[in-house]
Write a protein that holds these residues in place. Sequence first.
Motif, PDB file in Angstrom:
ATOM      1  N   PRO A 173       0.811  -1.229   0.000  1.00 13.31           N
ATOM      2  CA  PRO A 173       0.000   0.000   0.000  1.00 13.31           C
ATOM      3  C   PRO A 173       0.840   1.273   0.000  1.00 13.31           C
ATOM      4  CG  PRO A 173      -0.824  -1.574   1.612  1.00 13.31           C
ATOM      5  CD  PRO A 173       0.496  -2.095   1.141  1.00 13.31           C
ATOM      6  N   GLY A 174       1.982   1.246   0.690  1.00 14.09           N
ATOM      7  CA  GLY A 174       2.840   2.427   0.763  1.00 14.09           C
ATOM      8  C   GLY A 174       4.276   2.011   0.969  1.00 14.09           C
ATOM      9  N   HIS A 175       5.195   2.968   0.896  1.00 14.90           N
ATOM     10  CA  HIS A 175       6.617   2.634   0.970  1.00 14.90           C
ATOM     11  C   HIS A 175       7.013   2.093   2.338  1.00 14.90           C
ATOM     12  CE1 HIS A 175       6.683   6.557   2.908  1.00 14.90           C
ATOM     13  NE2 HIS A 175       7.861   6.245   3.387  1.00 14.90           N
ATOM     14  N   SER A 176       6.236   2.384   3.370  1.00 19.60           N
ATOM     15  CA  SER A 176       6.606   1.933   4.706  1.00 19.60           C
ATOM     16  C   SER A 176       5.644   0.889   5.261  1.00 19.60           C
ATOM     17  CB  SER A 176       6.653   3.133   5.663  1.00 19.60           C
ATOM     18  OG  SER A 176       5.375   3.735   5.760  1.00 19.60           O
ATOM     19  N   ASN A 177       4.830   0.295   4.379  1.00 13.71           N
ATOM     20  CA  ASN A 177       3.843  -0.677   4.834  1.00 13.71           C
ATOM     21  C   ASN A 177       4.310  -2.102   4.569  1.00 13.71           C
ATOM     22  OD1 ASN A 177       2.033   1.839   3.756  1.00 13.71           O
ATOM     23  ND2 ASN A 177       1.201   0.955   5.608  1.00 13.71           N
ATOM     24  N   CYS A 178       3.725  -3.024   5.291  1.00 11.87           N
ATOM     25  CA  CYS A 178       3.983  -4.434   5.047  1.00 11.87           C
ATOM     26  C   CYS A 178       3.182  -4.886   3.827  1.00 11.87           C
ATOM     27  CB  CYS A 178       3.589  -5.251   6.277  1.00 11.87           C
ATOM     28  SG  CYS A 178       4.587  -4.891   7.743  1.00 11.87           S
ATOM     29  N   PRO A 179       3.614  -5.968   3.149  1.00 12.53           N
ATOM     30  CA  PRO A 179       2.880  -6.440   1.972  1.00 12.53           C
ATOM     31  C   PRO A 179       1.457  -6.870   2.333  1.00 12.53           C
ATOM     32  CG  PRO A 179       4.528  -8.036   2.680  1.00 12.53           C
ATOM     33  CD  PRO A 179       4.774  -6.804   3.464  1.00 12.53           C
ATOM     34  N   CYS A 180       0.540  -6.634   1.411  1.00  8.25           N
ATOM     35  CA  CYS A 180      -0.873  -6.938   1.631  1.00  8.25           C
ATOM     36  C   CYS A 180      -1.419  -7.761   0.465  1.00  8.25           C
ATOM     37  CB  CYS A 180      -1.690  -5.654   1.767  1.00  8.25           C
ATOM     38  SG  CYS A 180      -1.126  -4.546   3.078  1.00  8.25           S
ATOM     39  N   VAL A 181      -2.521  -8.453   0.719  1.00  6.72           N
ATOM     40  CA  VAL A 181      -3.262  -9.178  -0.310  1.00  6.72           C
ATOM     41  C   VAL A 181      -4.613  -8.504  -0.472  1.00  6.72           C
ATOM     42  CG1 VAL A 181      -4.312 -11.381  -0.964  1.00  6.72           C
ATOM     43  CG2 VAL A 181      -2.084 -11.345   0.172  1.00  6.72           C
ATOM     44  N   CYS A 182      -4.972  -8.216  -1.705  1.00  8.32           N
ATOM     45  CA  CYS A 182      -6.245  -7.555  -1.976  1.00  8.32           C
ATOM     46  C   CYS A 182      -7.377  -8.561  -1.845  1.00  8.32           C
ATOM     47  CB  CYS A 182      -6.218  -6.942  -3.376  1.00  8.32           C
ATOM     48  SG  CYS A 182      -7.734  -6.054  -3.798  1.00  8.32           S
ATOM     49  N   THR A 183      -8.357  -8.274  -1.024  1.00 11.58           N
ATOM     50  CA  THR A 183      -9.526  -9.135  -0.843  1.00 11.58           C
ATOM     51  C   THR A 183     -10.790  -8.306  -1.051  1.00 11.58           C
ATOM     52  OG1 THR A 183      -9.833  -8.706   1.527  1.00 11.58           O
ATOM     53  CG2 THR A 183      -8.215 -10.385   0.927  1.00 11.58           C
ATOM     54  N   GLY A 184     -11.904  -9.002  -1.084  1.00  9.78           N
ATOM     55  CA  GLY A 184     -13.171  -8.309  -1.259  1.00  9.78           C
ATOM     56  C   GLY A 184     -13.510  -7.388  -0.102  1.00  9.78           C
ATOM     57  N   ASP A 185     -12.918  -7.649   1.050  1.00  7.28           N
ATOM     58  CA  ASP A 185     -13.140  -6.797   2.221  1.00  7.28           C
ATOM     59  C   ASP A 185     -12.062  -5.744   2.386  1.00  7.28           C
ATOM     60  OD1 ASP A 185     -15.442  -8.227   2.930  1.00  7.28           O
ATOM     61  OD2 ASP A 185     -14.228  -9.751   3.954  1.00  7.28           O
ATOM     62  N   GLY A 186     -11.183  -5.633   1.406  1.00  5.89           N
ATOM     63  CA  GLY A 186     -10.090  -4.679   1.498  1.00  5.89           C
ATOM     64  C   GLY A 186      -8.761  -5.389   1.651  1.00  5.89           C
ATOM     65  N   PRO A 187      -7.684  -4.654   1.727  1.00  5.65           N
ATOM     66  CA  PRO A 187      -6.362  -5.279   1.848  1.00  5.65           C
ATOM     67  C   PRO A 187      -6.173  -5.951   3.200  1.00  5.65           C
ATOM     68  CG  PRO A 187      -6.187  -2.892   2.012  1.00  5.65           C
ATOM     69  CD  PRO A 187      -7.597  -3.176   1.645  1.00  5.65           C
ATOM     70  N   VAL A 188      -5.603  -7.158   3.160  1.00  2.11           N
ATOM     71  CA  VAL A 188      -5.219  -7.881   4.371  1.00  2.11           C
ATOM     72  C   VAL A 188      -3.701  -7.930   4.384  1.00  2.11           C
ATOM     73  CG1 VAL A 188      -5.328 -10.054   5.626  1.00  2.11           C
ATOM     74  CG2 VAL A 188      -7.335  -9.237   4.373  1.00  2.11           C
ATOM     75  N   CYS A 189      -3.091  -7.281   5.380  1.00  2.00           N
ATOM     76  CA  CYS A 189      -1.641  -7.067   5.379  1.00  2.00           C
ATOM     77  C   CYS A 189      -0.936  -7.987   6.365  1.00  2.00           C
ATOM     78  CB  CYS A 189      -1.326  -5.614   5.720  1.00  2.00           C
ATOM     79  SG  CYS A 189      -2.084  -4.429   4.582  1.00  2.00           S
ATOM     80  N   ASP A 190       0.313  -8.331   6.018  1.00  2.25           N
ATOM     81  CA  ASP A 190       1.142  -9.143   6.907  1.00  2.25           C
ATOM     82  C   ASP A 190       1.487  -8.354   8.157  1.00  2.25           C
ATOM     83  OD1 ASP A 190       1.049 -11.013   4.928  1.00  2.25           O
ATOM     84  OD2 ASP A 190       3.090 -10.659   4.197  1.00  2.25           O
ATOM     85  N   GLN A 191       1.612  -9.066   9.247  1.00  2.00           N
ATOM     86  CA  GLN A 191       2.016  -8.448  10.509  1.00  2.00           C
ATOM     87  C   GLN A 191       3.136  -9.288  11.126  1.00  2.00           C
ATOM     88  OE1 GLN A 191      -1.547  -8.053  12.839  1.00  2.00           O
ATOM     89  NE2 GLN A 191      -2.202  -6.228  11.761  1.00  2.00           N
ATOM     90  N   PRO A 192       4.338  -9.191  10.540  1.00  2.00           N
ATOM     91  CA  PRO A 192       5.450 -10.022  11.033  1.00  2.00           C
ATOM     92  C   PRO A 192       5.966  -9.525  12.372  1.00  2.00           C
ATOM     93  CG  PRO A 192       6.249  -8.482   9.402  1.00  2.00           C
ATOM     94  CD  PRO A 192       4.758  -8.287   9.461  1.00  2.00           C
ATOM     95  N   GLU A 193       6.735 -10.387  13.043  1.00  2.00           N
ATOM     96  CA  GLU A 193       7.397  -9.980  14.278  1.00  2.00           C
ATOM     97  C   GLU A 193       8.689  -9.273  13.904  1.00  2.00           C
ATOM     98  OE1 GLU A 193       8.015 -12.662  17.443  1.00  2.00           O
ATOM     99  OE2 GLU A 193       6.068 -13.632  17.230  1.00  2.00           O
TER     100      GLU A 193
END
Length: 221
Positions: A67-87
């Motif tokens: 989504p942005g230069h400082s965001n984690c990678p996301c997958v586009c879904t019907g409910d909106g982007p679902v983004c990774d939340q790594p440790e």
Amino acid sequence: MGPLSAVLCVVLLAVNSCSAASVNPEDYAADDAERTANDNIFFDDYRGKGCVDDSGFVYKLGERFFPGHSNCPCVCTGDGPVCDQPECPKIHPKCTKVEHNGCCPECKEIKNFCEYRAKTYKILEEFKPSPCEWCRCEPNNEVHCVVSDCAVPECVNPVYEPEQCCPICKNGPNCFAGTTIIPAGIEVKVDDCTICRCHNGDWWKPAQCLRRECLNGQSLS
């Protein structure tokens, strides 16, 4: 019709002509055209169909994106982007510069100096902030100092010299004989009838004095 009626008619005609001149539909033709054009603009709605990143790029359902230069990678879904939340790794406590250019913040600069009394010192640097202090900048960025333990001076009138921590006896050991300071180790005649001597090692004690018999201020012995 009297003169007053004629004046009223002239005023009414002038008002009507001004009103007709002020309300002219042609003056608003451009505004109406602009309003109509704006009403015909349609904005795309990607809800349930795709996702949009910070730059306005559209991604399909199931597509992976940032989504942005400082965001984690996301997958586009019907409910909106679902983004990774790594440790993310913990930021070093000595870190002085953190960048957020990726999914996890990164430390780009670690503090490698010490601060003490508004001054900075390199790691393992030794310094003396005062004549009585010896300090060192430790690898953990902390300053450890040792304060000199001064011996008790063997005189009643010690002095402090510039750049020296401990007081010194410039005239050697001494003690008080009444209000007079006498040197230690010898007998001192403080007046015609009195001889005094400092205690050995006990300079803070008043001197031991021996008073002889005197006549008119002269010793009889």
